[in-house]
Design a protein around this motif. Structure first.
Motif, PDB file in Angstrom:
ATOM      1  N   GLY A 379       0.824  -1.189  -0.214  1.00  0.00           N
ATOM      2  CA  GLY A 379       0.154   0.054  -0.095  1.00  0.00           C
ATOM      3  C   GLY A 379       0.933   1.173   0.016  1.00  0.00           C
ATOM      4  N   GLY A 380       2.067   1.217  -0.232  1.00  0.00           N
ATOM      5  CA  GLY A 380       2.974   2.301  -0.445  1.00  0.00           C
ATOM      6  C   GLY A 380       3.732   2.743   0.934  1.00  0.00           C
ATOM      7  N   GLU A 381       3.316   2.120   2.232  1.00  0.00           N
ATOM      8  CA  GLU A 381       4.138   2.526   3.312  1.00  0.00           C
ATOM      9  C   GLU A 381       5.384   2.140   3.501  1.00  0.00           C
ATOM     10  N   GLY A 382       5.822   1.052   2.619  1.00  0.00           N
ATOM     11  CA  GLY A 382       7.283   0.675   2.721  1.00  0.00           C
ATOM     12  C   GLY A 382       7.524  -0.076   1.463  1.00  0.00           C
ATOM     13  N   GLU A 383       8.559  -0.337   0.769  1.00  0.00           N
ATOM     14  CA  GLU A 383       8.875  -1.084  -0.458  1.00  0.00           C
ATOM     15  C   GLU A 383       9.408  -2.469   0.055  1.00  0.00           C
ATOM     16  N   THR A 384       8.818  -3.543  -0.345  1.00  0.00           N
ATOM     17  CA  THR A 384       9.077  -4.831  -0.167  1.00  0.00           C
ATOM     18  C   THR A 384       9.373  -5.502  -1.313  1.00  0.00           C
ATOM     19  N   LEU A 385      10.458  -6.288  -1.445  1.00  0.00           N
ATOM     20  CA  LEU A 385      10.820  -7.106  -2.663  1.00  0.00           C
ATOM     21  C   LEU A 385       9.700  -8.548  -2.916  1.00  0.00           C
ATOM     22  N   TYR A 386       9.220  -8.573  -3.783  1.00  0.00           N
ATOM     23  CA  TYR A 386       8.164  -9.691  -3.972  1.00  0.00           C
ATOM     24  C   TYR A 386       8.918 -10.913  -4.229  1.00  0.00           C
ATOM     25  N   HIS A 387       8.264 -11.997  -3.616  1.00  0.00           N
ATOM     26  CA  HIS A 387       8.843 -13.360  -3.593  1.00  0.00           C
ATOM     27  C   HIS A 387       7.527 -14.261  -4.219  1.00  0.00           C
ATOM     28  N   PRO A 388       7.587 -14.947  -5.085  1.00  0.00           N
ATOM     29  CA  PRO A 388       6.420 -15.806  -5.532  1.00  0.00           C
ATOM     30  C   PRO A 388       6.179 -16.817  -4.595  1.00  0.00           C
ATOM     31  N   PRO A 389       4.879 -17.099  -4.536  1.00  0.00           N
ATOM     32  CA  PRO A 389       4.505 -18.159  -3.552  1.00  0.00           C
ATOM     33  C   PRO A 389       4.675 -19.631  -3.932  1.00  0.00           C
ATOM     34  N   GLU A 390       4.955 -20.485  -2.910  1.00  0.00           N
ATOM     35  CA  GLU A 390       5.305 -21.721  -3.365  1.00  0.00           C
ATOM     36  C   GLU A 390       3.736 -22.524  -3.514  1.00  0.00           C
ATOM     37  N   ILE A 391       3.563 -23.204  -4.463  1.00  0.00           N
ATOM     38  CA  ILE A 391       2.074 -23.605  -4.791  1.00  0.00           C
ATOM     39  C   ILE A 391       2.400 -25.097  -5.035  1.00  0.00           C
ATOM     40  N   THR A 392       1.538 -25.931  -4.484  1.00  0.00           N
ATOM     41  CA  THR A 392       1.593 -27.274  -4.261  1.00  0.00           C
ATOM     42  C   THR A 392       0.265 -27.922  -4.555  1.00  0.00           C
ATOM     43  N   THR A 393      -0.007 -28.781  -5.471  1.00  0.00           N
ATOM     44  CA  THR A 393      -1.011 -29.424  -5.851  1.00  0.00           C
ATOM     45  C   THR A 393      -1.410 -30.622  -4.902  1.00  0.00           C
ATOM     46  N   LEU A 394      -2.636 -30.491  -3.916  1.00  0.00           N
ATOM     47  CA  LEU A 394      -3.080 -31.555  -3.090  1.00  0.00           C
ATOM     48  C   LEU A 394      -4.384 -32.140  -3.712  1.00  0.00           C
ATOM     49  N   TYR A 395      -4.781 -33.334  -3.147  1.00  0.00           N
ATOM     50  CA  TYR A 395      -5.876 -34.063  -3.337  1.00  0.00           C
ATOM     51  C   TYR A 395      -6.721 -34.213  -2.245  1.00  0.00           C
ATOM     52  N   SER A 396      -8.111 -34.157  -2.201  1.00  0.00           N
ATOM     53  CA  SER A 396      -9.056 -34.555  -1.282  1.00  0.00           C
ATOM     54  C   SER A 396      -9.741 -35.812  -1.406  1.00  0.00           C
ATOM     55  N   VAL A 397     -10.058 -36.720  -0.410  1.00  0.00           N
ATOM     56  CA  VAL A 397     -10.519 -37.933  -0.609  1.00  0.00           C
ATOM     57  C   VAL A 397     -12.177 -37.644  -0.819  1.00  0.00           C
TER      58      VAL A 397
END
Length: 594
Positions: A379-397
């Protein structure tokens, strides 16, 4: 209203008819503003933007922005001036005076209470309930807040100056002010501020008894209202000023305040200086002799824009030159820095650079100039480096597969990793001795596997399955989920497939193309930040549109077919994996058009 960050919906240049309507509306709302000053405030030929935003509570607000400063905002079909306008025309609205410590509370979102109002010798301004009014502080006539009168002047006097006085909408140092150039209020002498006390009475700050009396009155008012005004109404009035209040801000704000002298210059002068700085920087550190002759358009896009300081935007149209060719002509004729020649009809190139030029040799390269470095994601209050998220595929019974997972105590709805699914299925096959004795690559189908994995038409035909087929059928009949983990945040799990960032091209009008980008929020990207960075990168206009039927998602629109640039930006700068970006195949192919 603007104490918290707001969300930008769109940012477009105003049409000529809308500009005329805006002038008429301003003239009707503020009749004290002369016609010549109105024309100066809303010039006919300078670019004026209409920015539509959503406040943090969902209110729709329209801003009218000139030279990056919001001048007016429209809320519920009513126009209000910002502090930037009131600093130029301080007498535009009736004003109420208060003590400098109260400003801290107003910035935090509180309304102005009547015990904190300083009544001048001429009395309160003549206002009716709901009238637009401004708030100033003692010792400075420059308004610091805008709002509406909670009561009429006569009602304020009749209630004994107790209760709410002004319902504050916008203040100096709130997010609407921060949307502009963040300049400070000018010093306008207030001749009636000396010796005045609370509500127009004399208040000796050196007297403890008077100080306690003022404090008691303020504390009693705080108990009768949810809004607090100030903890010190009369303490140290002679020493308090806006400068002291600003001194309590963070180091970052202080650094921004140091640049206020530059903000007082004409916008064209500022842009001319920035243009020259980027030009000299590009020649000194970017351009090599082996690159000459260099297309002027390539020089601007690949070299000058990359030399623009962080937080600033290079826009030749806002300079006095208006065109790159005119600027380069000036650099050639008056400064002898470069020599520009038209090698192809209508296409100019830089063919020579005077590397020994005194002005070029004396120019010192700034340390930080990457315009795309560290995009602000908070929101402009401070600059932070962007790091991409870790995305994992899961399965539900699923309900159909529940019998297969009962031995492992996994019920319907249990979420598993793919490796866990393989281990459970393998263990089930071994425990039930279903491995084919003649060929261990096959698994014999028992009644449970038959019900869980086979279609009805396959019941009589399939007696065994390969291991890979067994696993793929099991995963195919489970509910797919995904887990997203952002650095420093708790994992988020959702059902279904993760939506890729979708890049597409649409037609607007007869022969205009626009690039549309959506689903940036899924990957923790702020659409407004991405739109601004792409606008700098490709030098094309960008607009944000809400996606119909989606509450929190926004569509980014960039002028032209920019799929190639957008794809490279997401892949290289934000490190988004290619498999999560959809539409890269629609990029325009290279080669000559037939």
């Amino acid at each position: 209203m603007f104490a918290r960050p707001f969300r930008v919906k769109s940012n477009t240049a105003i049409k000529g008819s809308d500009r005329r309507k805006l002038k008429a509306d301003i003239s009707a709302a503020f009749p004290s503003l002369p016609a010549d000053e109105l024309s100066e405030l809303i010039p006919n030929k300078e670019e004026l933007n209409v920015v539509k935003i959503y406040a943090h509570k969902g209110e729709s607000v329209t801003l009218y922005v000139l030279h990056k400063n919001p001048l007016f905002f429209e809320l519920e079909k009513r126009l209000y001036p910002t502090v930037y306008v009131l600093w130029r025309y301080p007498a535009l609205l009736p004003t109420f005076r208060t003590w400098p410590p109260v400003l801290q509370k107003l910035i935090g979102g509180a309304d102005l209470m009547l015990p904190g109002v300083v009544v001048p010798s001429s009395g309160l301004p003549d206002v009716k309930q709901g009238d637009c009014c401004a708030v100033t502080v003692v010792s400075n006539r420059a308004p610091v807040a805008v709002g509406t009168a909670a009561l009429s002047s006569s009602e304020m006097q009749s209630v004994g100056m107790k209760g709410r006085g002004v319902c504050v909408i916008h203040t100096y140092m709130d997010n609407l002010w921060a949307f502009g150039d963040k300049s400070g209020p000018p010093s306008l002498l207030d001749t009636e501020s000396k010796g005045q006390g609370l509500n127009g009475e004399e208040c000796d700050v050196d007297s403890e008894e008077e100080e306690e009396k003022c404090m008691e009155e303020e504390e009693q008012q705080q108990q009768s209202s949810e809004e607090t005004v100030t903890d010190q109404a009369c303490s140290g009035i002679g020493e308090l000023s806006l400068a002291k209040l600003e001194g309590e801000k963070s180091e970052k704000d202080n650094e921004e305040e140091e640049g206020n002298e530059d903000d007082q210059k004409m916008p064209q002068e500022i842009m001319d200086a920035l243009l020259l700085q980027c030009f000299l920087h590009a020649l000194k550190s970017k351009v090599k002799k082996s690159e000459l002759p260099l297309l002027t358009s390539t020089f601007l896009r690949n070299h000058m824009f990359s030399c623009c300081p962080s937080g600033k935007q290079l826009d030749i149209k806002k300079s006095s030159y208006k065109k790159l060719s005119k600027f380069l002509q000036t650099m050639q004729q008056k400064h002898n820095l470069v020599r520009v020649k038209e090698l192809t009809k209508g296409v100019e190139s830089i063919v020579e650079v005077d590397w020994k030029n005194r002005e070029l040799r004396s120019f010192s390269v700034p340390e930080e100039t990457d315009v795309e470095a560290a995009p602000a994601q908070d929101g402009g209050e401070g600059e932070t480096l962007y790091h991409p998220p870790e995305i994992t595929t899961l399965y539900s019974v699923s309900a159909r597969l529940e019998p297969l997972f009962l031995d492992a105590n996994k019920r319907k709805g249990t979420i598993l990793q793919p490796a866990e699914v393989r281990n459970i299925v393998t263990e089930y096959v071994k425990q039930n001795e279903l491995v084919d004795e003649n060929n261990k690559n096959y698994v014999t189908i028992n009644p449970t596997l038959c019900d869980c994995l086979l279609e009805k038409s396959e019941y009589q035909e399939i007696e065994s399955l390969k291991w890979d087929d067994l696993f793929s059928r099991t995963l195919g009949r489970m509910q797919e989920c995904y887990e997203v983990v952002f650095p420093g945040q708790a994992p988020r799990r959702k059902k279904g497939h993760i939506e890729p960032i979708d890049i597409s091209v649409a037609s607007r009008g007869s022969n205009k193309k626009v690039t549309l980008i959506k689903n940036l929020e899924v990957y923790g990207l702020d659409p407004a930040v991405v739109a601004t960075a792409l606008q700098h990168r490709v030098q094309a206009s960008s607009v944000l549109h809400p996606i119909p039927g989606s509450k929190d998602k926004v569509l980014v629109q960039i002028q032209g077919n920019q799929i190639h640039q957008v794809g490279n930006f997401l892949l290289d700068h934000y490190q988004i994996p290619r498999k999560y970006i959809q539409g890269l195949d629609k990029a325009p192919k290279g080669g000559k058009k037939k």
